[in-house]
Design a protein around this motif. Structure first.
Motif, PDB file in Angstrom:
ATOM      1  N   ILE A 168       1.058  -0.803   0.292  1.00 28.32           N
ATOM      2  CA  ILE A 168      -0.039   0.107   0.137  1.00 28.32           C
ATOM      3  C   ILE A 168       0.917   1.187  -0.021  1.00 28.32           C
ATOM      4  N   ILE A 169       0.402   2.600  -0.611  1.00 24.91           N
ATOM      5  CA  ILE A 169       1.684   3.801  -1.153  1.00 24.91           C
ATOM      6  C   ILE A 169       0.054   4.809  -0.383  1.00 24.91           C
ATOM      7  N   THR A 170       0.645   5.649  -0.169  1.00 21.45           N
ATOM      8  CA  THR A 170      -0.138   7.088  -0.017  1.00 21.45           C
ATOM      9  C   THR A 170       1.162   8.062  -0.204  1.00 21.45           C
ATOM     10  N   ILE A 171       0.366   8.668  -0.874  1.00 23.67           N
ATOM     11  CA  ILE A 171       1.056   9.891  -1.075  1.00 23.67           C
ATOM     12  C   ILE A 171      -0.107  10.837  -1.544  1.00 23.67           C
ATOM     13  N   ASP A 172       0.864  12.641  -0.678  1.00 22.12           N
ATOM     14  CA  ASP A 172       0.716  13.419  -0.550  1.00 22.12           C
ATOM     15  C   ASP A 172       1.525  14.644  -0.849  1.00 22.12           C
ATOM     16  N   TYR A 173       1.092  15.551  -1.390  1.00 26.97           N
ATOM     17  CA  TYR A 173       1.716  16.733  -2.261  1.00 26.97           C
ATOM     18  C   TYR A 173       0.954  17.640  -2.331  1.00 26.97           C
ATOM     19  N   ARG A 174       1.990  19.051  -2.005  1.00 24.50           N
ATOM     20  CA  ARG A 174       1.190  20.394  -1.495  1.00 24.50           C
ATOM     21  C   ARG A 174       2.524  21.461  -2.347  1.00 24.50           C
ATOM     22  N   VAL A 175       1.705  22.274  -2.056  1.00 22.75           N
ATOM     23  CA  VAL A 175       2.794  23.348  -2.895  1.00 22.75           C
ATOM     24  C   VAL A 175       2.021  24.599  -1.634  1.00 22.75           C
ATOM     25  N   ARG A 176       3.048  25.569  -1.302  1.00 21.24           N
ATOM     26  CA  ARG A 176       2.759  26.366  -0.515  1.00 21.24           C
ATOM     27  C   ARG A 176       3.215  27.337  -0.669  1.00 21.24           C
ATOM     28  N   GLY A 177       2.779  28.654   0.004  1.00 19.77           N
ATOM     29  CA  GLY A 177       3.980  29.888  -0.455  1.00 19.77           C
ATOM     30  C   GLY A 177       3.058  30.571  -1.494  1.00 19.77           C
ATOM     31  N   PHE A 178       4.350  31.584  -1.840  1.00 23.64           N
ATOM     32  CA  PHE A 178       3.759  32.806  -3.298  1.00 23.64           C
ATOM     33  C   PHE A 178       4.912  32.490  -3.783  1.00 23.64           C
ATOM     34  N   THR A 179       5.395  33.213  -4.920  1.00 21.21           N
ATOM     35  CA  THR A 179       6.204  33.912  -5.174  1.00 21.21           C
ATOM     36  C   THR A 179       6.342  35.250  -6.125  1.00 21.21           C
ATOM     37  N   ARG A 180       6.989  35.946  -6.701  1.00 21.73           N
ATOM     38  CA  ARG A 180       6.279  36.780  -6.875  1.00 21.73           C
ATOM     39  C   ARG A 180       7.325  36.937  -8.514  1.00 21.73           C
ATOM     40  N   ASP A 181       6.321  37.598  -9.980  1.00 20.41           N
ATOM     41  CA  ASP A 181       7.472  37.832 -11.139  1.00 20.41           C
ATOM     42  C   ASP A 181       7.542  39.450 -11.317  1.00 20.41           C
ATOM     43  N   ILE A 182       8.488  39.559 -12.215  1.00 22.62           N
ATOM     44  CA  ILE A 182       8.884  41.057 -12.215  1.00 22.62           C
ATOM     45  C   ILE A 182       8.447  42.200 -11.418  1.00 22.62           C
ATOM     46  N   THR A 183       6.964  41.789 -12.188  1.00 24.61           N
ATOM     47  CA  THR A 183       5.709  42.709 -12.347  1.00 24.61           C
ATOM     48  C   THR A 183       6.016  42.754 -10.590  1.00 24.61           C
ATOM     49  N   GLY A 184       6.166  42.242 -10.094  1.00 22.91           N
ATOM     50  CA  GLY A 184       4.941  41.767  -7.905  1.00 22.91           C
ATOM     51  C   GLY A 184       3.899  40.918  -8.871  1.00 22.91           C
ATOM     52  N   LYS A 185       3.303  39.947  -9.530  1.00 18.88           N
ATOM     53  CA  LYS A 185       2.636  39.708  -9.785  1.00 18.88           C
ATOM     54  C   LYS A 185       2.758  37.988  -8.804  1.00 18.88           C
ATOM     55  N   LYS A 186       1.927  37.789  -7.437  1.00 13.67           N
ATOM     56  CA  LYS A 186       1.319  36.478  -6.982  1.00 13.67           C
ATOM     57  C   LYS A 186       1.616  35.324  -8.271  1.00 13.67           C
ATOM     58  N   TYR A 187       2.373  33.854  -8.096  1.00 15.99           N
ATOM     59  CA  TYR A 187       2.661  32.520  -8.813  1.00 15.99           C
ATOM     60  C   TYR A 187       2.262  31.595  -6.935  1.00 15.99           C
ATOM     61  N   PHE A 188       1.267  31.325  -6.754  1.00 12.56           N
ATOM     62  CA  PHE A 188       1.055  29.619  -5.962  1.00 12.56           C
ATOM     63  C   PHE A 188       0.700  29.141  -6.699  1.00 12.56           C
ATOM     64  N   ILE A 189       1.359  28.203  -7.746  1.00  6.23           N
ATOM     65  CA  ILE A 189       2.555  27.255  -8.112  1.00  6.23           C
ATOM     66  C   ILE A 189       3.074  27.910  -9.603  1.00  6.23           C
ATOM     67  N   ASP A 190       3.589  26.934  -9.811  1.00  6.20           N
ATOM     68  CA  ASP A 190       4.866  27.586 -10.837  1.00  6.20           C
ATOM     69  C   ASP A 190       5.218  26.064 -11.869  1.00  6.20           C
ATOM     70  N   HIS A 191       3.974  25.337 -11.603  1.00  6.52           N
ATOM     71  CA  HIS A 191       3.789  24.063 -12.976  1.00  6.52           C
ATOM     72  C   HIS A 191       3.113  23.598 -12.686  1.00  6.52           C
ATOM     73  N   LYS A 192       2.068  22.605 -13.895  1.00  4.10           N
ATOM     74  CA  LYS A 192       0.884  22.206 -14.016  1.00  4.10           C
ATOM     75  C   LYS A 192       1.094  21.078 -13.630  1.00  4.10           C
ATOM     76  N   ILE A 193       0.304  20.737 -12.485  1.00  3.30           N
ATOM     77  CA  ILE A 193      -0.270  19.285 -12.343  1.00  3.30           C
ATOM     78  C   ILE A 193      -1.794  19.312 -12.289  1.00  3.30           C
ATOM     79  N   ASN A 194      -1.797  17.833 -12.836  1.00  2.00           N
ATOM     80  CA  ASN A 194      -3.227  17.125 -12.716  1.00  2.00           C
ATOM     81  C   ASN A 194      -3.519  15.921 -12.013  1.00  2.00           C
TER      82      ASN A 194
END
Length: 272
Positions: A168-194
């Motif tokens: 049996i395997i259980t897997i959890d993945y979580r992205v926390r916090g945020f980062t900003r681009d050069i215009t100041g826009k926040k990114y709460f995740i920086d990659h696609k995941i389905n």
């Protein structure tokens, strides 16, 4: 093979996103005597001692492109082991940085994947235990890979699955916090995941029943896996199936399957 160039997000400062992978495995067996149960625990402690776990986690660090800063490891009395590795940003070759692949796909088994990391850690703890009444023994290993930066620890998942014999395997993945681009826009995740499943090799997925529970708006992803095939001899310790009478085989099989079902669903289930 030509690697697709990924358009890089231009950030203001360091990538502050924290990406955490929690990987939990369970190995189940039946040991009908007290001596067999002690033997199983001794076997597990030998197979997954602190030294071997350190090697596994060091390979994880190599896969995600991290420099190992410090290793703390401990075997416990009477049973179990723990390893903690602190890692930092890895060196990035210019060509690798230009062609870094952060698509949803299984990671290596293992070969080096590079990325930008800092303030990161990898930990493992093991928990062997036995049911004193029903003869069921269980080994659990909990591994956490937490990174800050561009790379996702999901690229180490394929290697981790192949490093353990897991019922049996259980897997959890979580992205926390945020980062900003050069215009100041926040990114709460920086990659696609389905789905976490997209980071697992297809031949592995064919061996397991899999369930997803995802909260996309919170960047929380959860996948549970349980082996499809059940061969009793693979779950016996200290005895083989041919040594058991049919009635005992049936009783042991029912106990094992009930135990696995409770662990998979995370709750106690009344017997019918």
């Amino acid at each position: 093979m030509k690697i697709k160039t990924i358009k890089k997000l231009k950030l203001y400062g360091f990538n502050n996103l924290t990406k955490t992978l929690s990987f939990n495995i369970y190995d189940i067996c039946y040991a009908r005597t007290e001596e067999d149960r002690k033997g199983y625990i001794e076997y597990i402690d030998e197979q997954y001692n602190a030294e071997r776990l350190t090697n596994i986690l060091t390979n994880v660090a190599n896969i995600i492109g991290a420099n190992v800063l410090n290793i703390a490891k401990q075997d416990y009395d009477p049973q179990g082991a723990s390893v903690t590795i602190l890692v930092s940003e890895g060196e990035i070759h210019p060509k690798d940085a230009e062609h870094f692949d952060d698509n949803e796909s299984p990671g290596p088994l293992p070969e080096s994947v590079v990325g930008h990391l800092d303030k990161s850690h990898i930990t493992v703890h093991t928990y062997p235990e036995s049911d004193p009444d029903k003869g069921i023994s269980t080994f659990r290993a909990d591994i956490d890979v937490s990174t800050c930066g561009k790379i996702s620890p999901l690229k180490a998942l394929n290697y981790l699955i192949h490093s353990f014999d897991s019922d049996i395997i259980t897997i959890d993945y979580r992205v926390r916090g945020f980062t900003r681009d050069i215009t100041g826009k926040k990114y709460f995740i920086d990659h696609k995941i389905n789905s976490i499943q997209n980071y697992i090799a297809s031949e592995t997925k064919e061996l397991y029943h899999m369930i997803d529970v995802n909260i996309y708006q919170e960047n929380i992803f959860h996948t549970k896996m349980i082996l499809k095939q059940f061969e009793l001899d693979n779950y016996l310790f200290g005895v083989s199936k041919k040594e058991l009478i049919p009635k005992e085989r049936k009783r042991i099989k029912q106990r094992l399957k009930h135990e696995m079902t409770e662990i998979f669903y995370g709750r106690n289930i009344p017997k019918v």
